[in-house]
Design a protein around this motif. Sequence first.
Motif, mmCIF file in Angstrom:
data_model
loop_
_atom_site.group_PDB
_atom_site.id
_atom_site.type_symbol
_atom_site.label_atom_id
_atom_site.label_comp_id
_atom_site.label_asym_id
_atom_site.label_seq_id
_atom_site.Cartn_x
_atom_site.Cartn_y
_atom_site.Cartn_z
ATOM 1 N N VAL A 44 5.858 -5.301 0.575
ATOM 2 C CA VAL A 44 5.738 -5.300 2.031
ATOM 3 C C VAL A 44 6.139 -3.960 2.609
ATOM 4 O O VAL A 44 5.518 -3.468 3.567
ATOM 5 C CB VAL A 44 6.612 -6.435 2.615
ATOM 6 C CG1 VAL A 44 6.592 -6.381 4.135
ATOM 7 C CG2 VAL A 44 6.131 -7.785 2.120
ATOM 8 N N SER A 45 7.149 -3.325 2.036
ATOM 9 C CA SER A 45 7.601 -2.048 2.585
ATOM 10 C C SER A 45 6.521 -0.981 2.477
ATOM 11 O O SER A 45 6.324 -0.186 3.401
ATOM 12 C CB SER A 45 8.869 -1.595 1.850
ATOM 13 O OG SER A 45 8.616 -1.456 0.456
ATOM 14 N N GLU A 46 5.801 -0.956 1.355
ATOM 15 C CA GLU A 46 4.729 0.012 1.198
ATOM 16 C C GLU A 46 3.595 -0.261 2.175
ATOM 17 O O GLU A 46 3.027 0.656 2.768
ATOM 18 C CB GLU A 46 4.208 -0.013 -0.237
ATOM 19 C CG GLU A 46 5.202 0.479 -1.271
ATOM 20 C CD GLU A 46 4.609 0.479 -2.670
ATOM 21 O OE1 GLU A 46 3.371 0.329 -2.774
ATOM 22 O OE2 GLU A 46 5.365 0.620 -3.638
ATOM 23 N N ALA A 47 3.249 -1.549 2.337
ATOM 24 C CA ALA A 47 2.181 -1.911 3.265
ATOM 25 C C ALA A 47 2.568 -1.561 4.698
ATOM 26 O O ALA A 47 1.750 -1.057 5.474
ATOM 27 C CB ALA A 47 1.874 -3.399 3.150
ATOM 28 N N ARG A 123 -11.392 1.769 9.549
ATOM 29 C CA ARG A 123 -10.116 2.124 8.934
ATOM 30 C C ARG A 123 -9.718 1.122 7.854
ATOM 31 O O ARG A 123 -8.641 0.531 7.904
ATOM 32 C CB ARG A 123 -9.016 2.159 10.013
ATOM 33 C CG ARG A 123 -9.299 3.081 11.174
ATOM 34 C CD ARG A 123 -9.328 4.522 10.757
ATOM 35 N NE ARG A 123 -8.127 4.858 10.052
ATOM 36 C CZ ARG A 123 -8.096 5.692 9.020
ATOM 37 N NH1 ARG A 123 -9.199 6.242 8.584
ATOM 38 N NH2 ARG A 123 -6.954 5.966 8.426
ATOM 39 N N PRO A 124 -10.570 0.867 6.841
ATOM 40 C CA PRO A 124 -10.183 -0.077 5.775
ATOM 41 C C PRO A 124 -9.000 0.454 4.990
ATOM 42 O O PRO A 124 -8.854 1.659 4.800
ATOM 43 C CB PRO A 124 -11.440 -0.148 4.901
ATOM 44 C CG PRO A 124 -12.131 1.154 5.134
ATOM 45 C CD PRO A 124 -11.861 1.520 6.558
ATOM 46 N N GLN A 125 -8.150 -0.447 4.553
ATOM 47 C CA GLN A 125 -6.974 -0.091 3.758
ATOM 48 C C GLN A 125 -6.967 -0.892 2.469
ATOM 49 O O GLN A 125 -7.545 -1.990 2.400
ATOM 50 C CB GLN A 125 -5.684 -0.361 4.541
ATOM 51 C CG GLN A 125 -5.516 0.535 5.748
ATOM 52 C CD GLN A 125 -4.084 0.508 6.260
ATOM 53 O OE1 GLN A 125 -3.143 0.491 5.489
ATOM 54 N NE2 GLN A 125 -3.944 0.517 7.562
ATOM 55 N N PRO A 126 -6.310 -0.392 1.441
ATOM 56 C CA PRO A 126 -6.323 -1.093 0.150
ATOM 57 C C PRO A 126 -5.442 -2.330 0.109
ATOM 58 O O PRO A 126 -5.557 -3.128 -0.805
ATOM 59 C CB PRO A 126 -5.811 -0.022 -0.825
ATOM 60 C CG PRO A 126 -4.957 0.879 0.001
ATOM 61 C CD PRO A 126 -5.617 0.921 1.352
ATOM 62 N N ARG A 127 -4.544 -2.494 1.075
ATOM 63 C CA ARG A 127 -3.620 -3.628 1.065
ATOM 64 C C ARG A 127 -3.950 -4.565 2.217
ATOM 65 O O ARG A 127 -4.124 -4.144 3.358
ATOM 66 C CB ARG A 127 -2.176 -3.157 1.185
ATOM 67 C CG ARG A 127 -1.724 -2.226 0.056
ATOM 68 C CD ARG A 127 -0.308 -1.741 0.302
ATOM 69 N NE ARG A 127 0.171 -0.896 -0.781
ATOM 70 C CZ ARG A 127 0.005 0.417 -0.828
ATOM 71 N NH1 ARG A 127 -0.635 1.034 0.160
ATOM 72 N NH2 ARG A 127 0.459 1.118 -1.837
ATOM 73 N N MET A 128 -3.999 -5.851 1.917
ATOM 74 C CA MET A 128 -4.317 -6.839 2.944
ATOM 75 C C MET A 128 -3.240 -6.868 4.027
ATOM 76 O O MET A 128 -3.534 -6.966 5.213
ATOM 77 C CB MET A 128 -4.484 -8.222 2.307
ATOM 78 C CG MET A 128 -5.670 -8.319 1.366
ATOM 79 S SD MET A 128 -5.870 -9.969 0.662
ATOM 80 C CE MET A 128 -6.342 -10.906 2.105
ATOM 81 N N ALA A 129 -1.976 -6.807 3.611
ATOM 82 C CA ALA A 129 -0.894 -6.801 4.595
ATOM 83 C C ALA A 129 -0.981 -5.570 5.478
ATOM 84 O O ALA A 129 -0.726 -5.634 6.695
ATOM 85 C CB ALA A 129 0.459 -6.855 3.888
ATOM 86 N N GLY A 130 -1.353 -4.438 4.890
ATOM 87 C CA GLY A 130 -1.501 -3.219 5.673
ATOM 88 C C GLY A 130 -2.613 -3.318 6.685
ATOM 89 O O GLY A 130 -2.502 -2.791 7.800
ATOM 90 N N MET A 131 -3.707 -3.982 6.324
ATOM 91 C CA MET A 131 -4.803 -4.185 7.269
ATOM 92 C C MET A 131 -4.334 -4.937 8.501
ATOM 93 O O MET A 131 -4.607 -4.553 9.634
ATOM 94 C CB MET A 131 -5.937 -4.963 6.602
ATOM 95 C CG MET A 131 -6.700 -4.226 5.543
ATOM 96 S SD MET A 131 -8.035 -5.275 4.910
ATOM 97 C CE MET A 131 -8.544 -4.325 3.484
ATOM 98 N N LEU A 132 -3.616 -6.033 8.257
ATOM 99 C CA LEU A 132 -3.164 -6.862 9.369
ATOM 100 C C LEU A 132 -2.134 -6.132 10.214
ATOM 101 O O LEU A 132 -2.199 -6.143 11.447
ATOM 102 C CB LEU A 132 -2.583 -8.176 8.837
ATOM 103 C CG LEU A 132 -2.054 -9.150 9.891
ATOM 104 C CD1 LEU A 132 -3.149 -9.542 10.866
ATOM 105 C CD2 LEU A 132 -1.457 -10.383 9.220
#
Length: 349
Positions: A44-47, A123-132
Motif C-alpha cells: 500500500v505504501s508504494e501504491a 494516466r494508467p498505472q501498474p497498481r490497482m490501488a494506485g489507480m484508485l
Amino acid sequence: MAGPEQDSGFEVIGDGVIDDRDRRRGPLPSEPAAGAGTGFVEPVSEAAAAAWADALASFRSWWFWLAGAAALGISWGLAAAVVAVGEANGWFETSVPTAVYLLMGAWLSIAAAVLGTLWGFRRPQPRMAGMLLSGLLRGVAFALLSGAVLALVAVAAGGPIALAGAAVVVVAVEVGLFGLMGAGCRACFAHTVPAAVLAGLLLLLLGMGNLAAAVLLLPGTMATGQASVPVNVQRDAAGRITAFECVGQLHTVEVANTDRVAWMAASNPAMIYSALGAGAVPAEDPSAWILSGLQWAADGPQRDVPCLDGESSANLPPSSPVVLTGLMIQGALASLVLIPGRMLSARRR
C-alpha cells in the motif's frame, strides 16, 4: 514471464498535449521501475507514493485546471440553458436561480464522470490501488474547486448550501470510480481507438442511457392492485405520506411499479447527486421534493399508494438507499473492464 524492460502494453497519447503532466519531470507512474512487480497485490505504501506523485504532477499542470474550469463553465451553461427552456414552457415552480443551482450540481456530477474517465484513460498505472488513489486525489481537488463555485452560486441564488457539500462528495467519488473504468478500457486493447470507443460507450450508458431507458420503460410499470382505506395518515414537510394505518375491504387501484426500473437510473451520476442531496436539505425546502424523486420511485408503489394489499406503513420494508445501489453498479462495471483489462495487458507484455 516477460521482463520489466519490455513494453507495458500502453501507448503514450499526445505527449505534453493530451497528457496532464510534464514527462520531463521523470518517468510516468504507469512505467514500472526496474524490478517492480506486476501483480495485482502491491504494498500500500508504494501504491500511495506513486498515486501521490502522479496526482501532484497533474496538479502542477495547467491542463488539469483548465479542464476543471471548462467543466464548471459548461455545467453552468447547460443548467442555464435547460432552465431557460423550462421557464419558457412553465416547467419550474421554484425560482430560476435556484433551479440553475440544482441543475449545475447535476451536470457537474456527469462532468466528473467524463473527466475521471479521461484522466484514468490517459494516466494508467501498474497498481490497482494506485489507480484508485490517484483518481480519488484528482477527484478531491476537482471536488473542492466545484464545491467552492457551487457555494458561491448557492449564496447568489438563495438555495440550500448543503447541496454544495453533497456535490463535493459525489464529484470526488465519481472521478475515482470512472477513473478505474477509463484505465480498464485502456488496458483492454493495445491500441487507443477501440479502447476510446469502449470508454465512450460506458460513459453514454451511465451518463444518459440508463436514465433514458428508465424513462422509456416507466409507462410499462403501470398495473392494477388491491388496496384498503388509509387512516391516521401522517405527512412530512413536503406533503408526502410517511405513516398510515389501514381499515376496510380491499378495492382495485392503479399503481406504478416504479421500483422495477428505478435501479437503472440509480447508476447515473446526476441521480446519485440528487439522492444524496435530498438527505442534505431540509424536508420543507422546495428542492427536497425534486431531489428525493428517485428514492421515492425506488421505494415502489407502497409509498405512493397507501394501504396497498392492506399493509400499513409499519409493515413496509425499509428503504434501500439508491446512492449505495448506484455506486455498487458503477463499481461492478468498473471491475468488469478493469480486471479483464489488466489480464489482457499482462499477456501483451
